[in-house]
Design a protein around this motif. Sequence first.
Motif, PDB file in Angstrom:
ATOM      1  N   TRP A   1       0.820  -1.204   0.000  1.00 15.95           N
ATOM      2  CA  TRP A   1       0.000   0.000   0.000  1.00 15.95           C
ATOM      3  C   TRP A   1       0.856   1.256   0.000  1.00 15.95           C
ATOM      4  O   TRP A   1       0.414   2.320  -0.466  1.00 15.95           O
ATOM      5  N   GLY A   2       2.088   1.157   0.521  1.00 14.68           N
ATOM      6  CA  GLY A   2       3.013   2.271   0.402  1.00 14.68           C
ATOM      7  C   GLY A   2       3.323   2.583  -1.056  1.00 14.68           C
ATOM      8  O   GLY A   2       3.382   3.751  -1.466  1.00 14.68           O
ATOM      9  N   TRP A   3       3.515   1.527  -1.868  1.00 17.56           N
ATOM     10  CA  TRP A   3       3.758   1.713  -3.294  1.00 17.56           C
ATOM     11  C   TRP A   3       2.535   2.276  -3.999  1.00 17.56           C
ATOM     12  O   TRP A   3       2.656   3.188  -4.829  1.00 17.56           O
ATOM     13  N   ILE A   4       1.358   1.745  -3.683  1.00 17.99           N
ATOM     14  CA  ILE A   4       0.131   2.260  -4.302  1.00 17.99           C
ATOM     15  C   ILE A   4      -0.044   3.738  -3.966  1.00 17.99           C
ATOM     16  O   ILE A   4      -0.324   4.579  -4.846  1.00 17.99           O
ATOM     17  N   GLY A   5       0.126   4.075  -2.699  1.00 16.87           N
ATOM     18  CA  GLY A   5      -0.010   5.471  -2.290  1.00 16.87           C
ATOM     19  C   GLY A   5       1.077   6.355  -2.875  1.00 16.87           C
ATOM     20  O   GLY A   5       0.807   7.494  -3.285  1.00 16.87           O
ATOM     21  N   GLY A   6       2.322   5.839  -2.927  1.00 13.34           N
ATOM     22  CA  GLY A   6       3.424   6.626  -3.471  1.00 13.34           C
ATOM     23  C   GLY A   6       3.239   6.946  -4.941  1.00 13.34           C
ATOM     24  O   GLY A   6       3.475   8.077  -5.381  1.00 13.34           O
ATOM     25  N   LEU A   7       2.792   5.965  -5.723  1.00 11.80           N
ATOM     26  CA  LEU A   7       2.559   6.207  -7.140  1.00 11.80           C
ATOM     27  C   LEU A   7       1.398   7.190  -7.351  1.00 11.80           C
ATOM     28  O   LEU A   7       1.457   8.054  -8.241  1.00 11.80           O
ATOM     29  N   SER A   8       0.366   7.072  -6.521  1.00 13.44           N
ATOM     30  CA  SER A   8      -0.769   7.998  -6.627  1.00 13.44           C
ATOM     31  C   SER A   8      -0.336   9.428  -6.295  1.00 13.44           C
ATOM     32  O   SER A   8      -0.694  10.383  -7.009  1.00 13.44           O
ATOM     33  N   ALA A   9       0.429   9.586  -5.202  1.00 12.39           N
ATOM     34  CA  ALA A   9       0.910  10.915  -4.828  1.00 12.39           C
ATOM     35  C   ALA A   9       1.867  11.464  -5.880  1.00 12.39           C
ATOM     36  O   ALA A   9       1.877  12.675  -6.148  1.00 12.39           O
ATOM     37  N   SER A  10       2.668  10.593  -6.498  1.00 15.64           N
ATOM     38  CA  SER A  10       3.610  11.035  -7.529  1.00 15.64           C
ATOM     39  C   SER A  10       2.879  11.593  -8.744  1.00 15.64           C
ATOM     40  O   SER A  10       3.313  12.577  -9.350  1.00 15.64           O
ATOM     41  N   VAL A  11       1.752  10.961  -9.114  1.00 15.09           N
ATOM     42  CA  VAL A  11       0.950  11.472 -10.229  1.00 15.09           C
ATOM     43  C   VAL A  11       0.430  12.867  -9.910  1.00 15.09           C
ATOM     44  O   VAL A  11       0.474  13.777 -10.746  1.00 15.09           O
ATOM     45  N   LEU A  12      -0.042  13.065  -8.675  1.00 16.46           N
ATOM     46  CA  LEU A  12      -0.532  14.379  -8.266  1.00 16.46           C
ATOM     47  C   LEU A  12       0.590  15.414  -8.283  1.00 16.46           C
ATOM     48  O   LEU A  12       0.406  16.555  -8.731  1.00 16.46           O
ATOM     49  N   LEU A  13       1.774  15.011  -7.824  1.00 17.66           N
ATOM     50  CA  LEU A  13       2.901  15.939  -7.752  1.00 17.66           C
ATOM     51  C   LEU A  13       3.448  16.295  -9.135  1.00 17.66           C
ATOM     52  O   LEU A  13       4.207  17.264  -9.259  1.00 17.66           O
ATOM     53  N   LEU A  14       3.095  15.522 -10.173  1.00 18.41           N
ATOM     54  CA  LEU A  14       3.489  15.898 -11.531  1.00 18.41           C
ATOM     55  C   LEU A  14       2.930  17.265 -11.916  1.00 18.41           C
ATOM     56  O   LEU A  14       3.512  17.982 -12.738  1.00 18.41           O
ATOM     57  N   PHE A  15       1.809  17.631 -11.308  1.00 13.29           N
ATOM     58  CA  PHE A  15       1.163  18.901 -11.636  1.00 13.29           C
ATOM     59  C   PHE A  15       1.521  20.010 -10.644  1.00 13.29           C
ATOM     60  O   PHE A  15       1.067  21.127 -10.790  1.00 13.29           O
ATOM     61  N   VAL A  16       2.325  19.664  -9.630  1.00 14.09           N
ATOM     62  CA  VAL A  16       2.776  20.661  -8.667  1.00 14.09           C
ATOM     63  C   VAL A  16       4.072  21.306  -9.126  1.00 14.09           C
ATOM     64  O   VAL A  16       4.263  22.521  -9.042  1.00 14.09           O
ATOM     65  N   GLY A  17       4.998  20.490  -9.625  1.00 11.57           N
ATOM     66  CA  GLY A  17       6.264  21.029 -10.127  1.00 11.57           C
ATOM     67  C   GLY A  17       7.210  21.431  -9.019  1.00 11.57           C
ATOM     68  O   GLY A  17       7.604  22.601  -8.916  1.00 11.57           O
ATOM     69  N   VAL A  18       7.602  20.484  -8.157  1.00 11.20           N
ATOM     70  CA  VAL A  18       8.495  20.792  -7.044  1.00 11.20           C
ATOM     71  C   VAL A  18       9.935  20.899  -7.525  1.00 11.20           C
ATOM     72  O   VAL A  18      10.291  20.418  -8.603  1.00 11.20           O
ATOM     73  N   ASN A  19      10.747  21.541  -6.699  1.00  4.32           N
ATOM     74  CA  ASN A  19      12.172  21.679  -6.979  1.00  4.32           C
ATOM     75  C   ASN A  19      12.927  21.012  -5.837  1.00  4.32           C
ATOM     76  O   ASN A  19      12.899  21.493  -4.706  1.00  4.32           O
ATOM     77  N   LEU A  20      13.582  19.897  -6.111  1.00  6.70           N
ATOM     78  CA  LEU A  20      14.221  19.110  -5.059  1.00  6.70           C
ATOM     79  C   LEU A  20      15.494  18.484  -5.595  1.00  6.70           C
ATOM     80  O   LEU A  20      15.530  17.990  -6.726  1.00  6.70           O
TER      81      LEU A  20
END
Length: 427
Positions: free
Chosen positions: A63-82
Motif C-alpha cells: 500500500w506504500g507503493w500504491i499510495g506513493g505512485l498515486s501521490a507522484s501522479v498528483l505531484l506531476l502537476f505541482v512542479g516541485v524543486n528538489l
Amino acid sequence: MDVLIQLLDRLLHAAGQLFANPFYYIGILFIVLHYRKQIQLERKLFHTRLHSLLNETWRTVFWGWIGGLSASVLLLFVGVNLQADVVILLWAITVILILLRVRFLCLAYAVGILGIAQVILSWIPDAASLKNSLPMLDIVENADIPSLLAIVAILHLLEGMLTHFQGARMATPLFLEGKRGQIIGGQQLQGFWPVPLFLLVPMTGGSELSLPWGTLFGANLASGWTLLAFPAMIGFTELTISKLPRKQARASADLLYLYGIILLAAAIAAHFWSPILLVGALLSIALHEGLIRYNQWMEAKQVPFYVHSSRGLMVLSVVPNSPAQELGIQTGEVIHKVNGHKIRTKADLHLAMGLNSAFCKLEVLNEEGEVRFLQRAIFAGDHHQLGIILAPDQEALYFTEHRPVHLFSYLRGKLTGLLSNDSTKSM
C-alpha cells in the motif's frame, strides 16, 4: 505519446535509484521491528498473536507503493524543486530525531526543522564565511522549502486516506491503567507506510521534450526534466479508551485531511511570498504536534468504554480465524448470555461454557444494545473462549505503560512498556 514514453523511461531509472537508496530499506526495517514488538506484546498479554509479521509487512509495503505512485501522479502537476542532497539531509535529520522518539519518523518534523534553519541562516550577517567552514549549510540555503512543505502536505492527505480505510485493522488491544488505578481496555492504532515518491524536477541535460501541462509552482523545466526518487515514511499512532477502532480511525483521518489542506495552503503562499516561509515551517511541526495533543486531551475527558458492566462482558478484540470471528462477534460488543445463563464475570463465562462441551449458544449485545443470537458447535482445538479477547478486570497479570518510545526500545530484544499488575500479587 513521446512524453509518456519519456516518463516511463525516467520512472524506471528513478526506481533503480530508489532500490539503491539505503534509506528506503531503513524504513522497511523499522516496520519489521515495529510489528515484531507488536506481536511480542500480543503474545504476552493474550497468549496469542493477532497480527502476522510477514502479512503486515507485505501489506504496508504494497500500500506504500500504491499510495506513493498515486501521490507522484498528483505531484506531476505541482512542479516541485528538489535535489538529491536535500533528500539525504532530510533523512539524516529524521534518523537523528527517531533516536529521541519513534513518532518523529515523519517528514513533517525534518522539513520544519530545515525550513527554520534556512530562515535563521538568512538572518546571520556573515553567513558566507560560515558556509565555507560548513558546506552542509549550502544545502540548507538552497533547499526549496515551499516544495518540501507541499510534499509533506500531500503525503499527509495520503496518510489520511490510508488511515481512514486501513487504520481500524491495525488496532492492537491493550490493558491500561485508568485514572483511579483500575485496569481498563484500550485500542492502539498504529500504522506506518514506506512511500516511494517519484518527483518531477528540473534537470539540465534531462529530457528535451516539453511537458504538455503547466505546474502549480511553475518549475523551470525548459532546460530539461527528470524524475527523482524520494523514499518517504508516513504513519500515525493513536490511543483510544473511549471509541471503537473504526471511529477513531475516521476521526484521525479527518484531522490529517485538515492538516494537509492547511499546510498545502501555507506552501503555496510561501512559494509566492517568501515571508510566509517561517510560518509554514513552524506550522509543519506545531500542527503535527497539535494533532497528537488534541487526541490525548480529548481522550482524557472521556469515560472508558472497554470495561465490563452489569449487561455482561465487553469484547476487546477477536482472534483471527477463530470461532468468534466466524460467528461475526465484533470489538465493542457485550457477551450477555451463554447457554441461557447471564454473564457478569469471567467465572460465569467459564461455568456457562462448561455446561455443554459440544455446543455453545450466545446472546450478544451489539453497539446499539440490540440482542444478536449466535450458536456454534465446539470442536477439539478451538481457541480458548472461542477466540474472544475480553476487556481486562483487576485480575489481569499485566498492563501496558503508555509512554514515548525511542529507537533503542525497538532494537533491544527485551519487551518494554509492560508492567506487572501489583494488585494481583496481594490476592
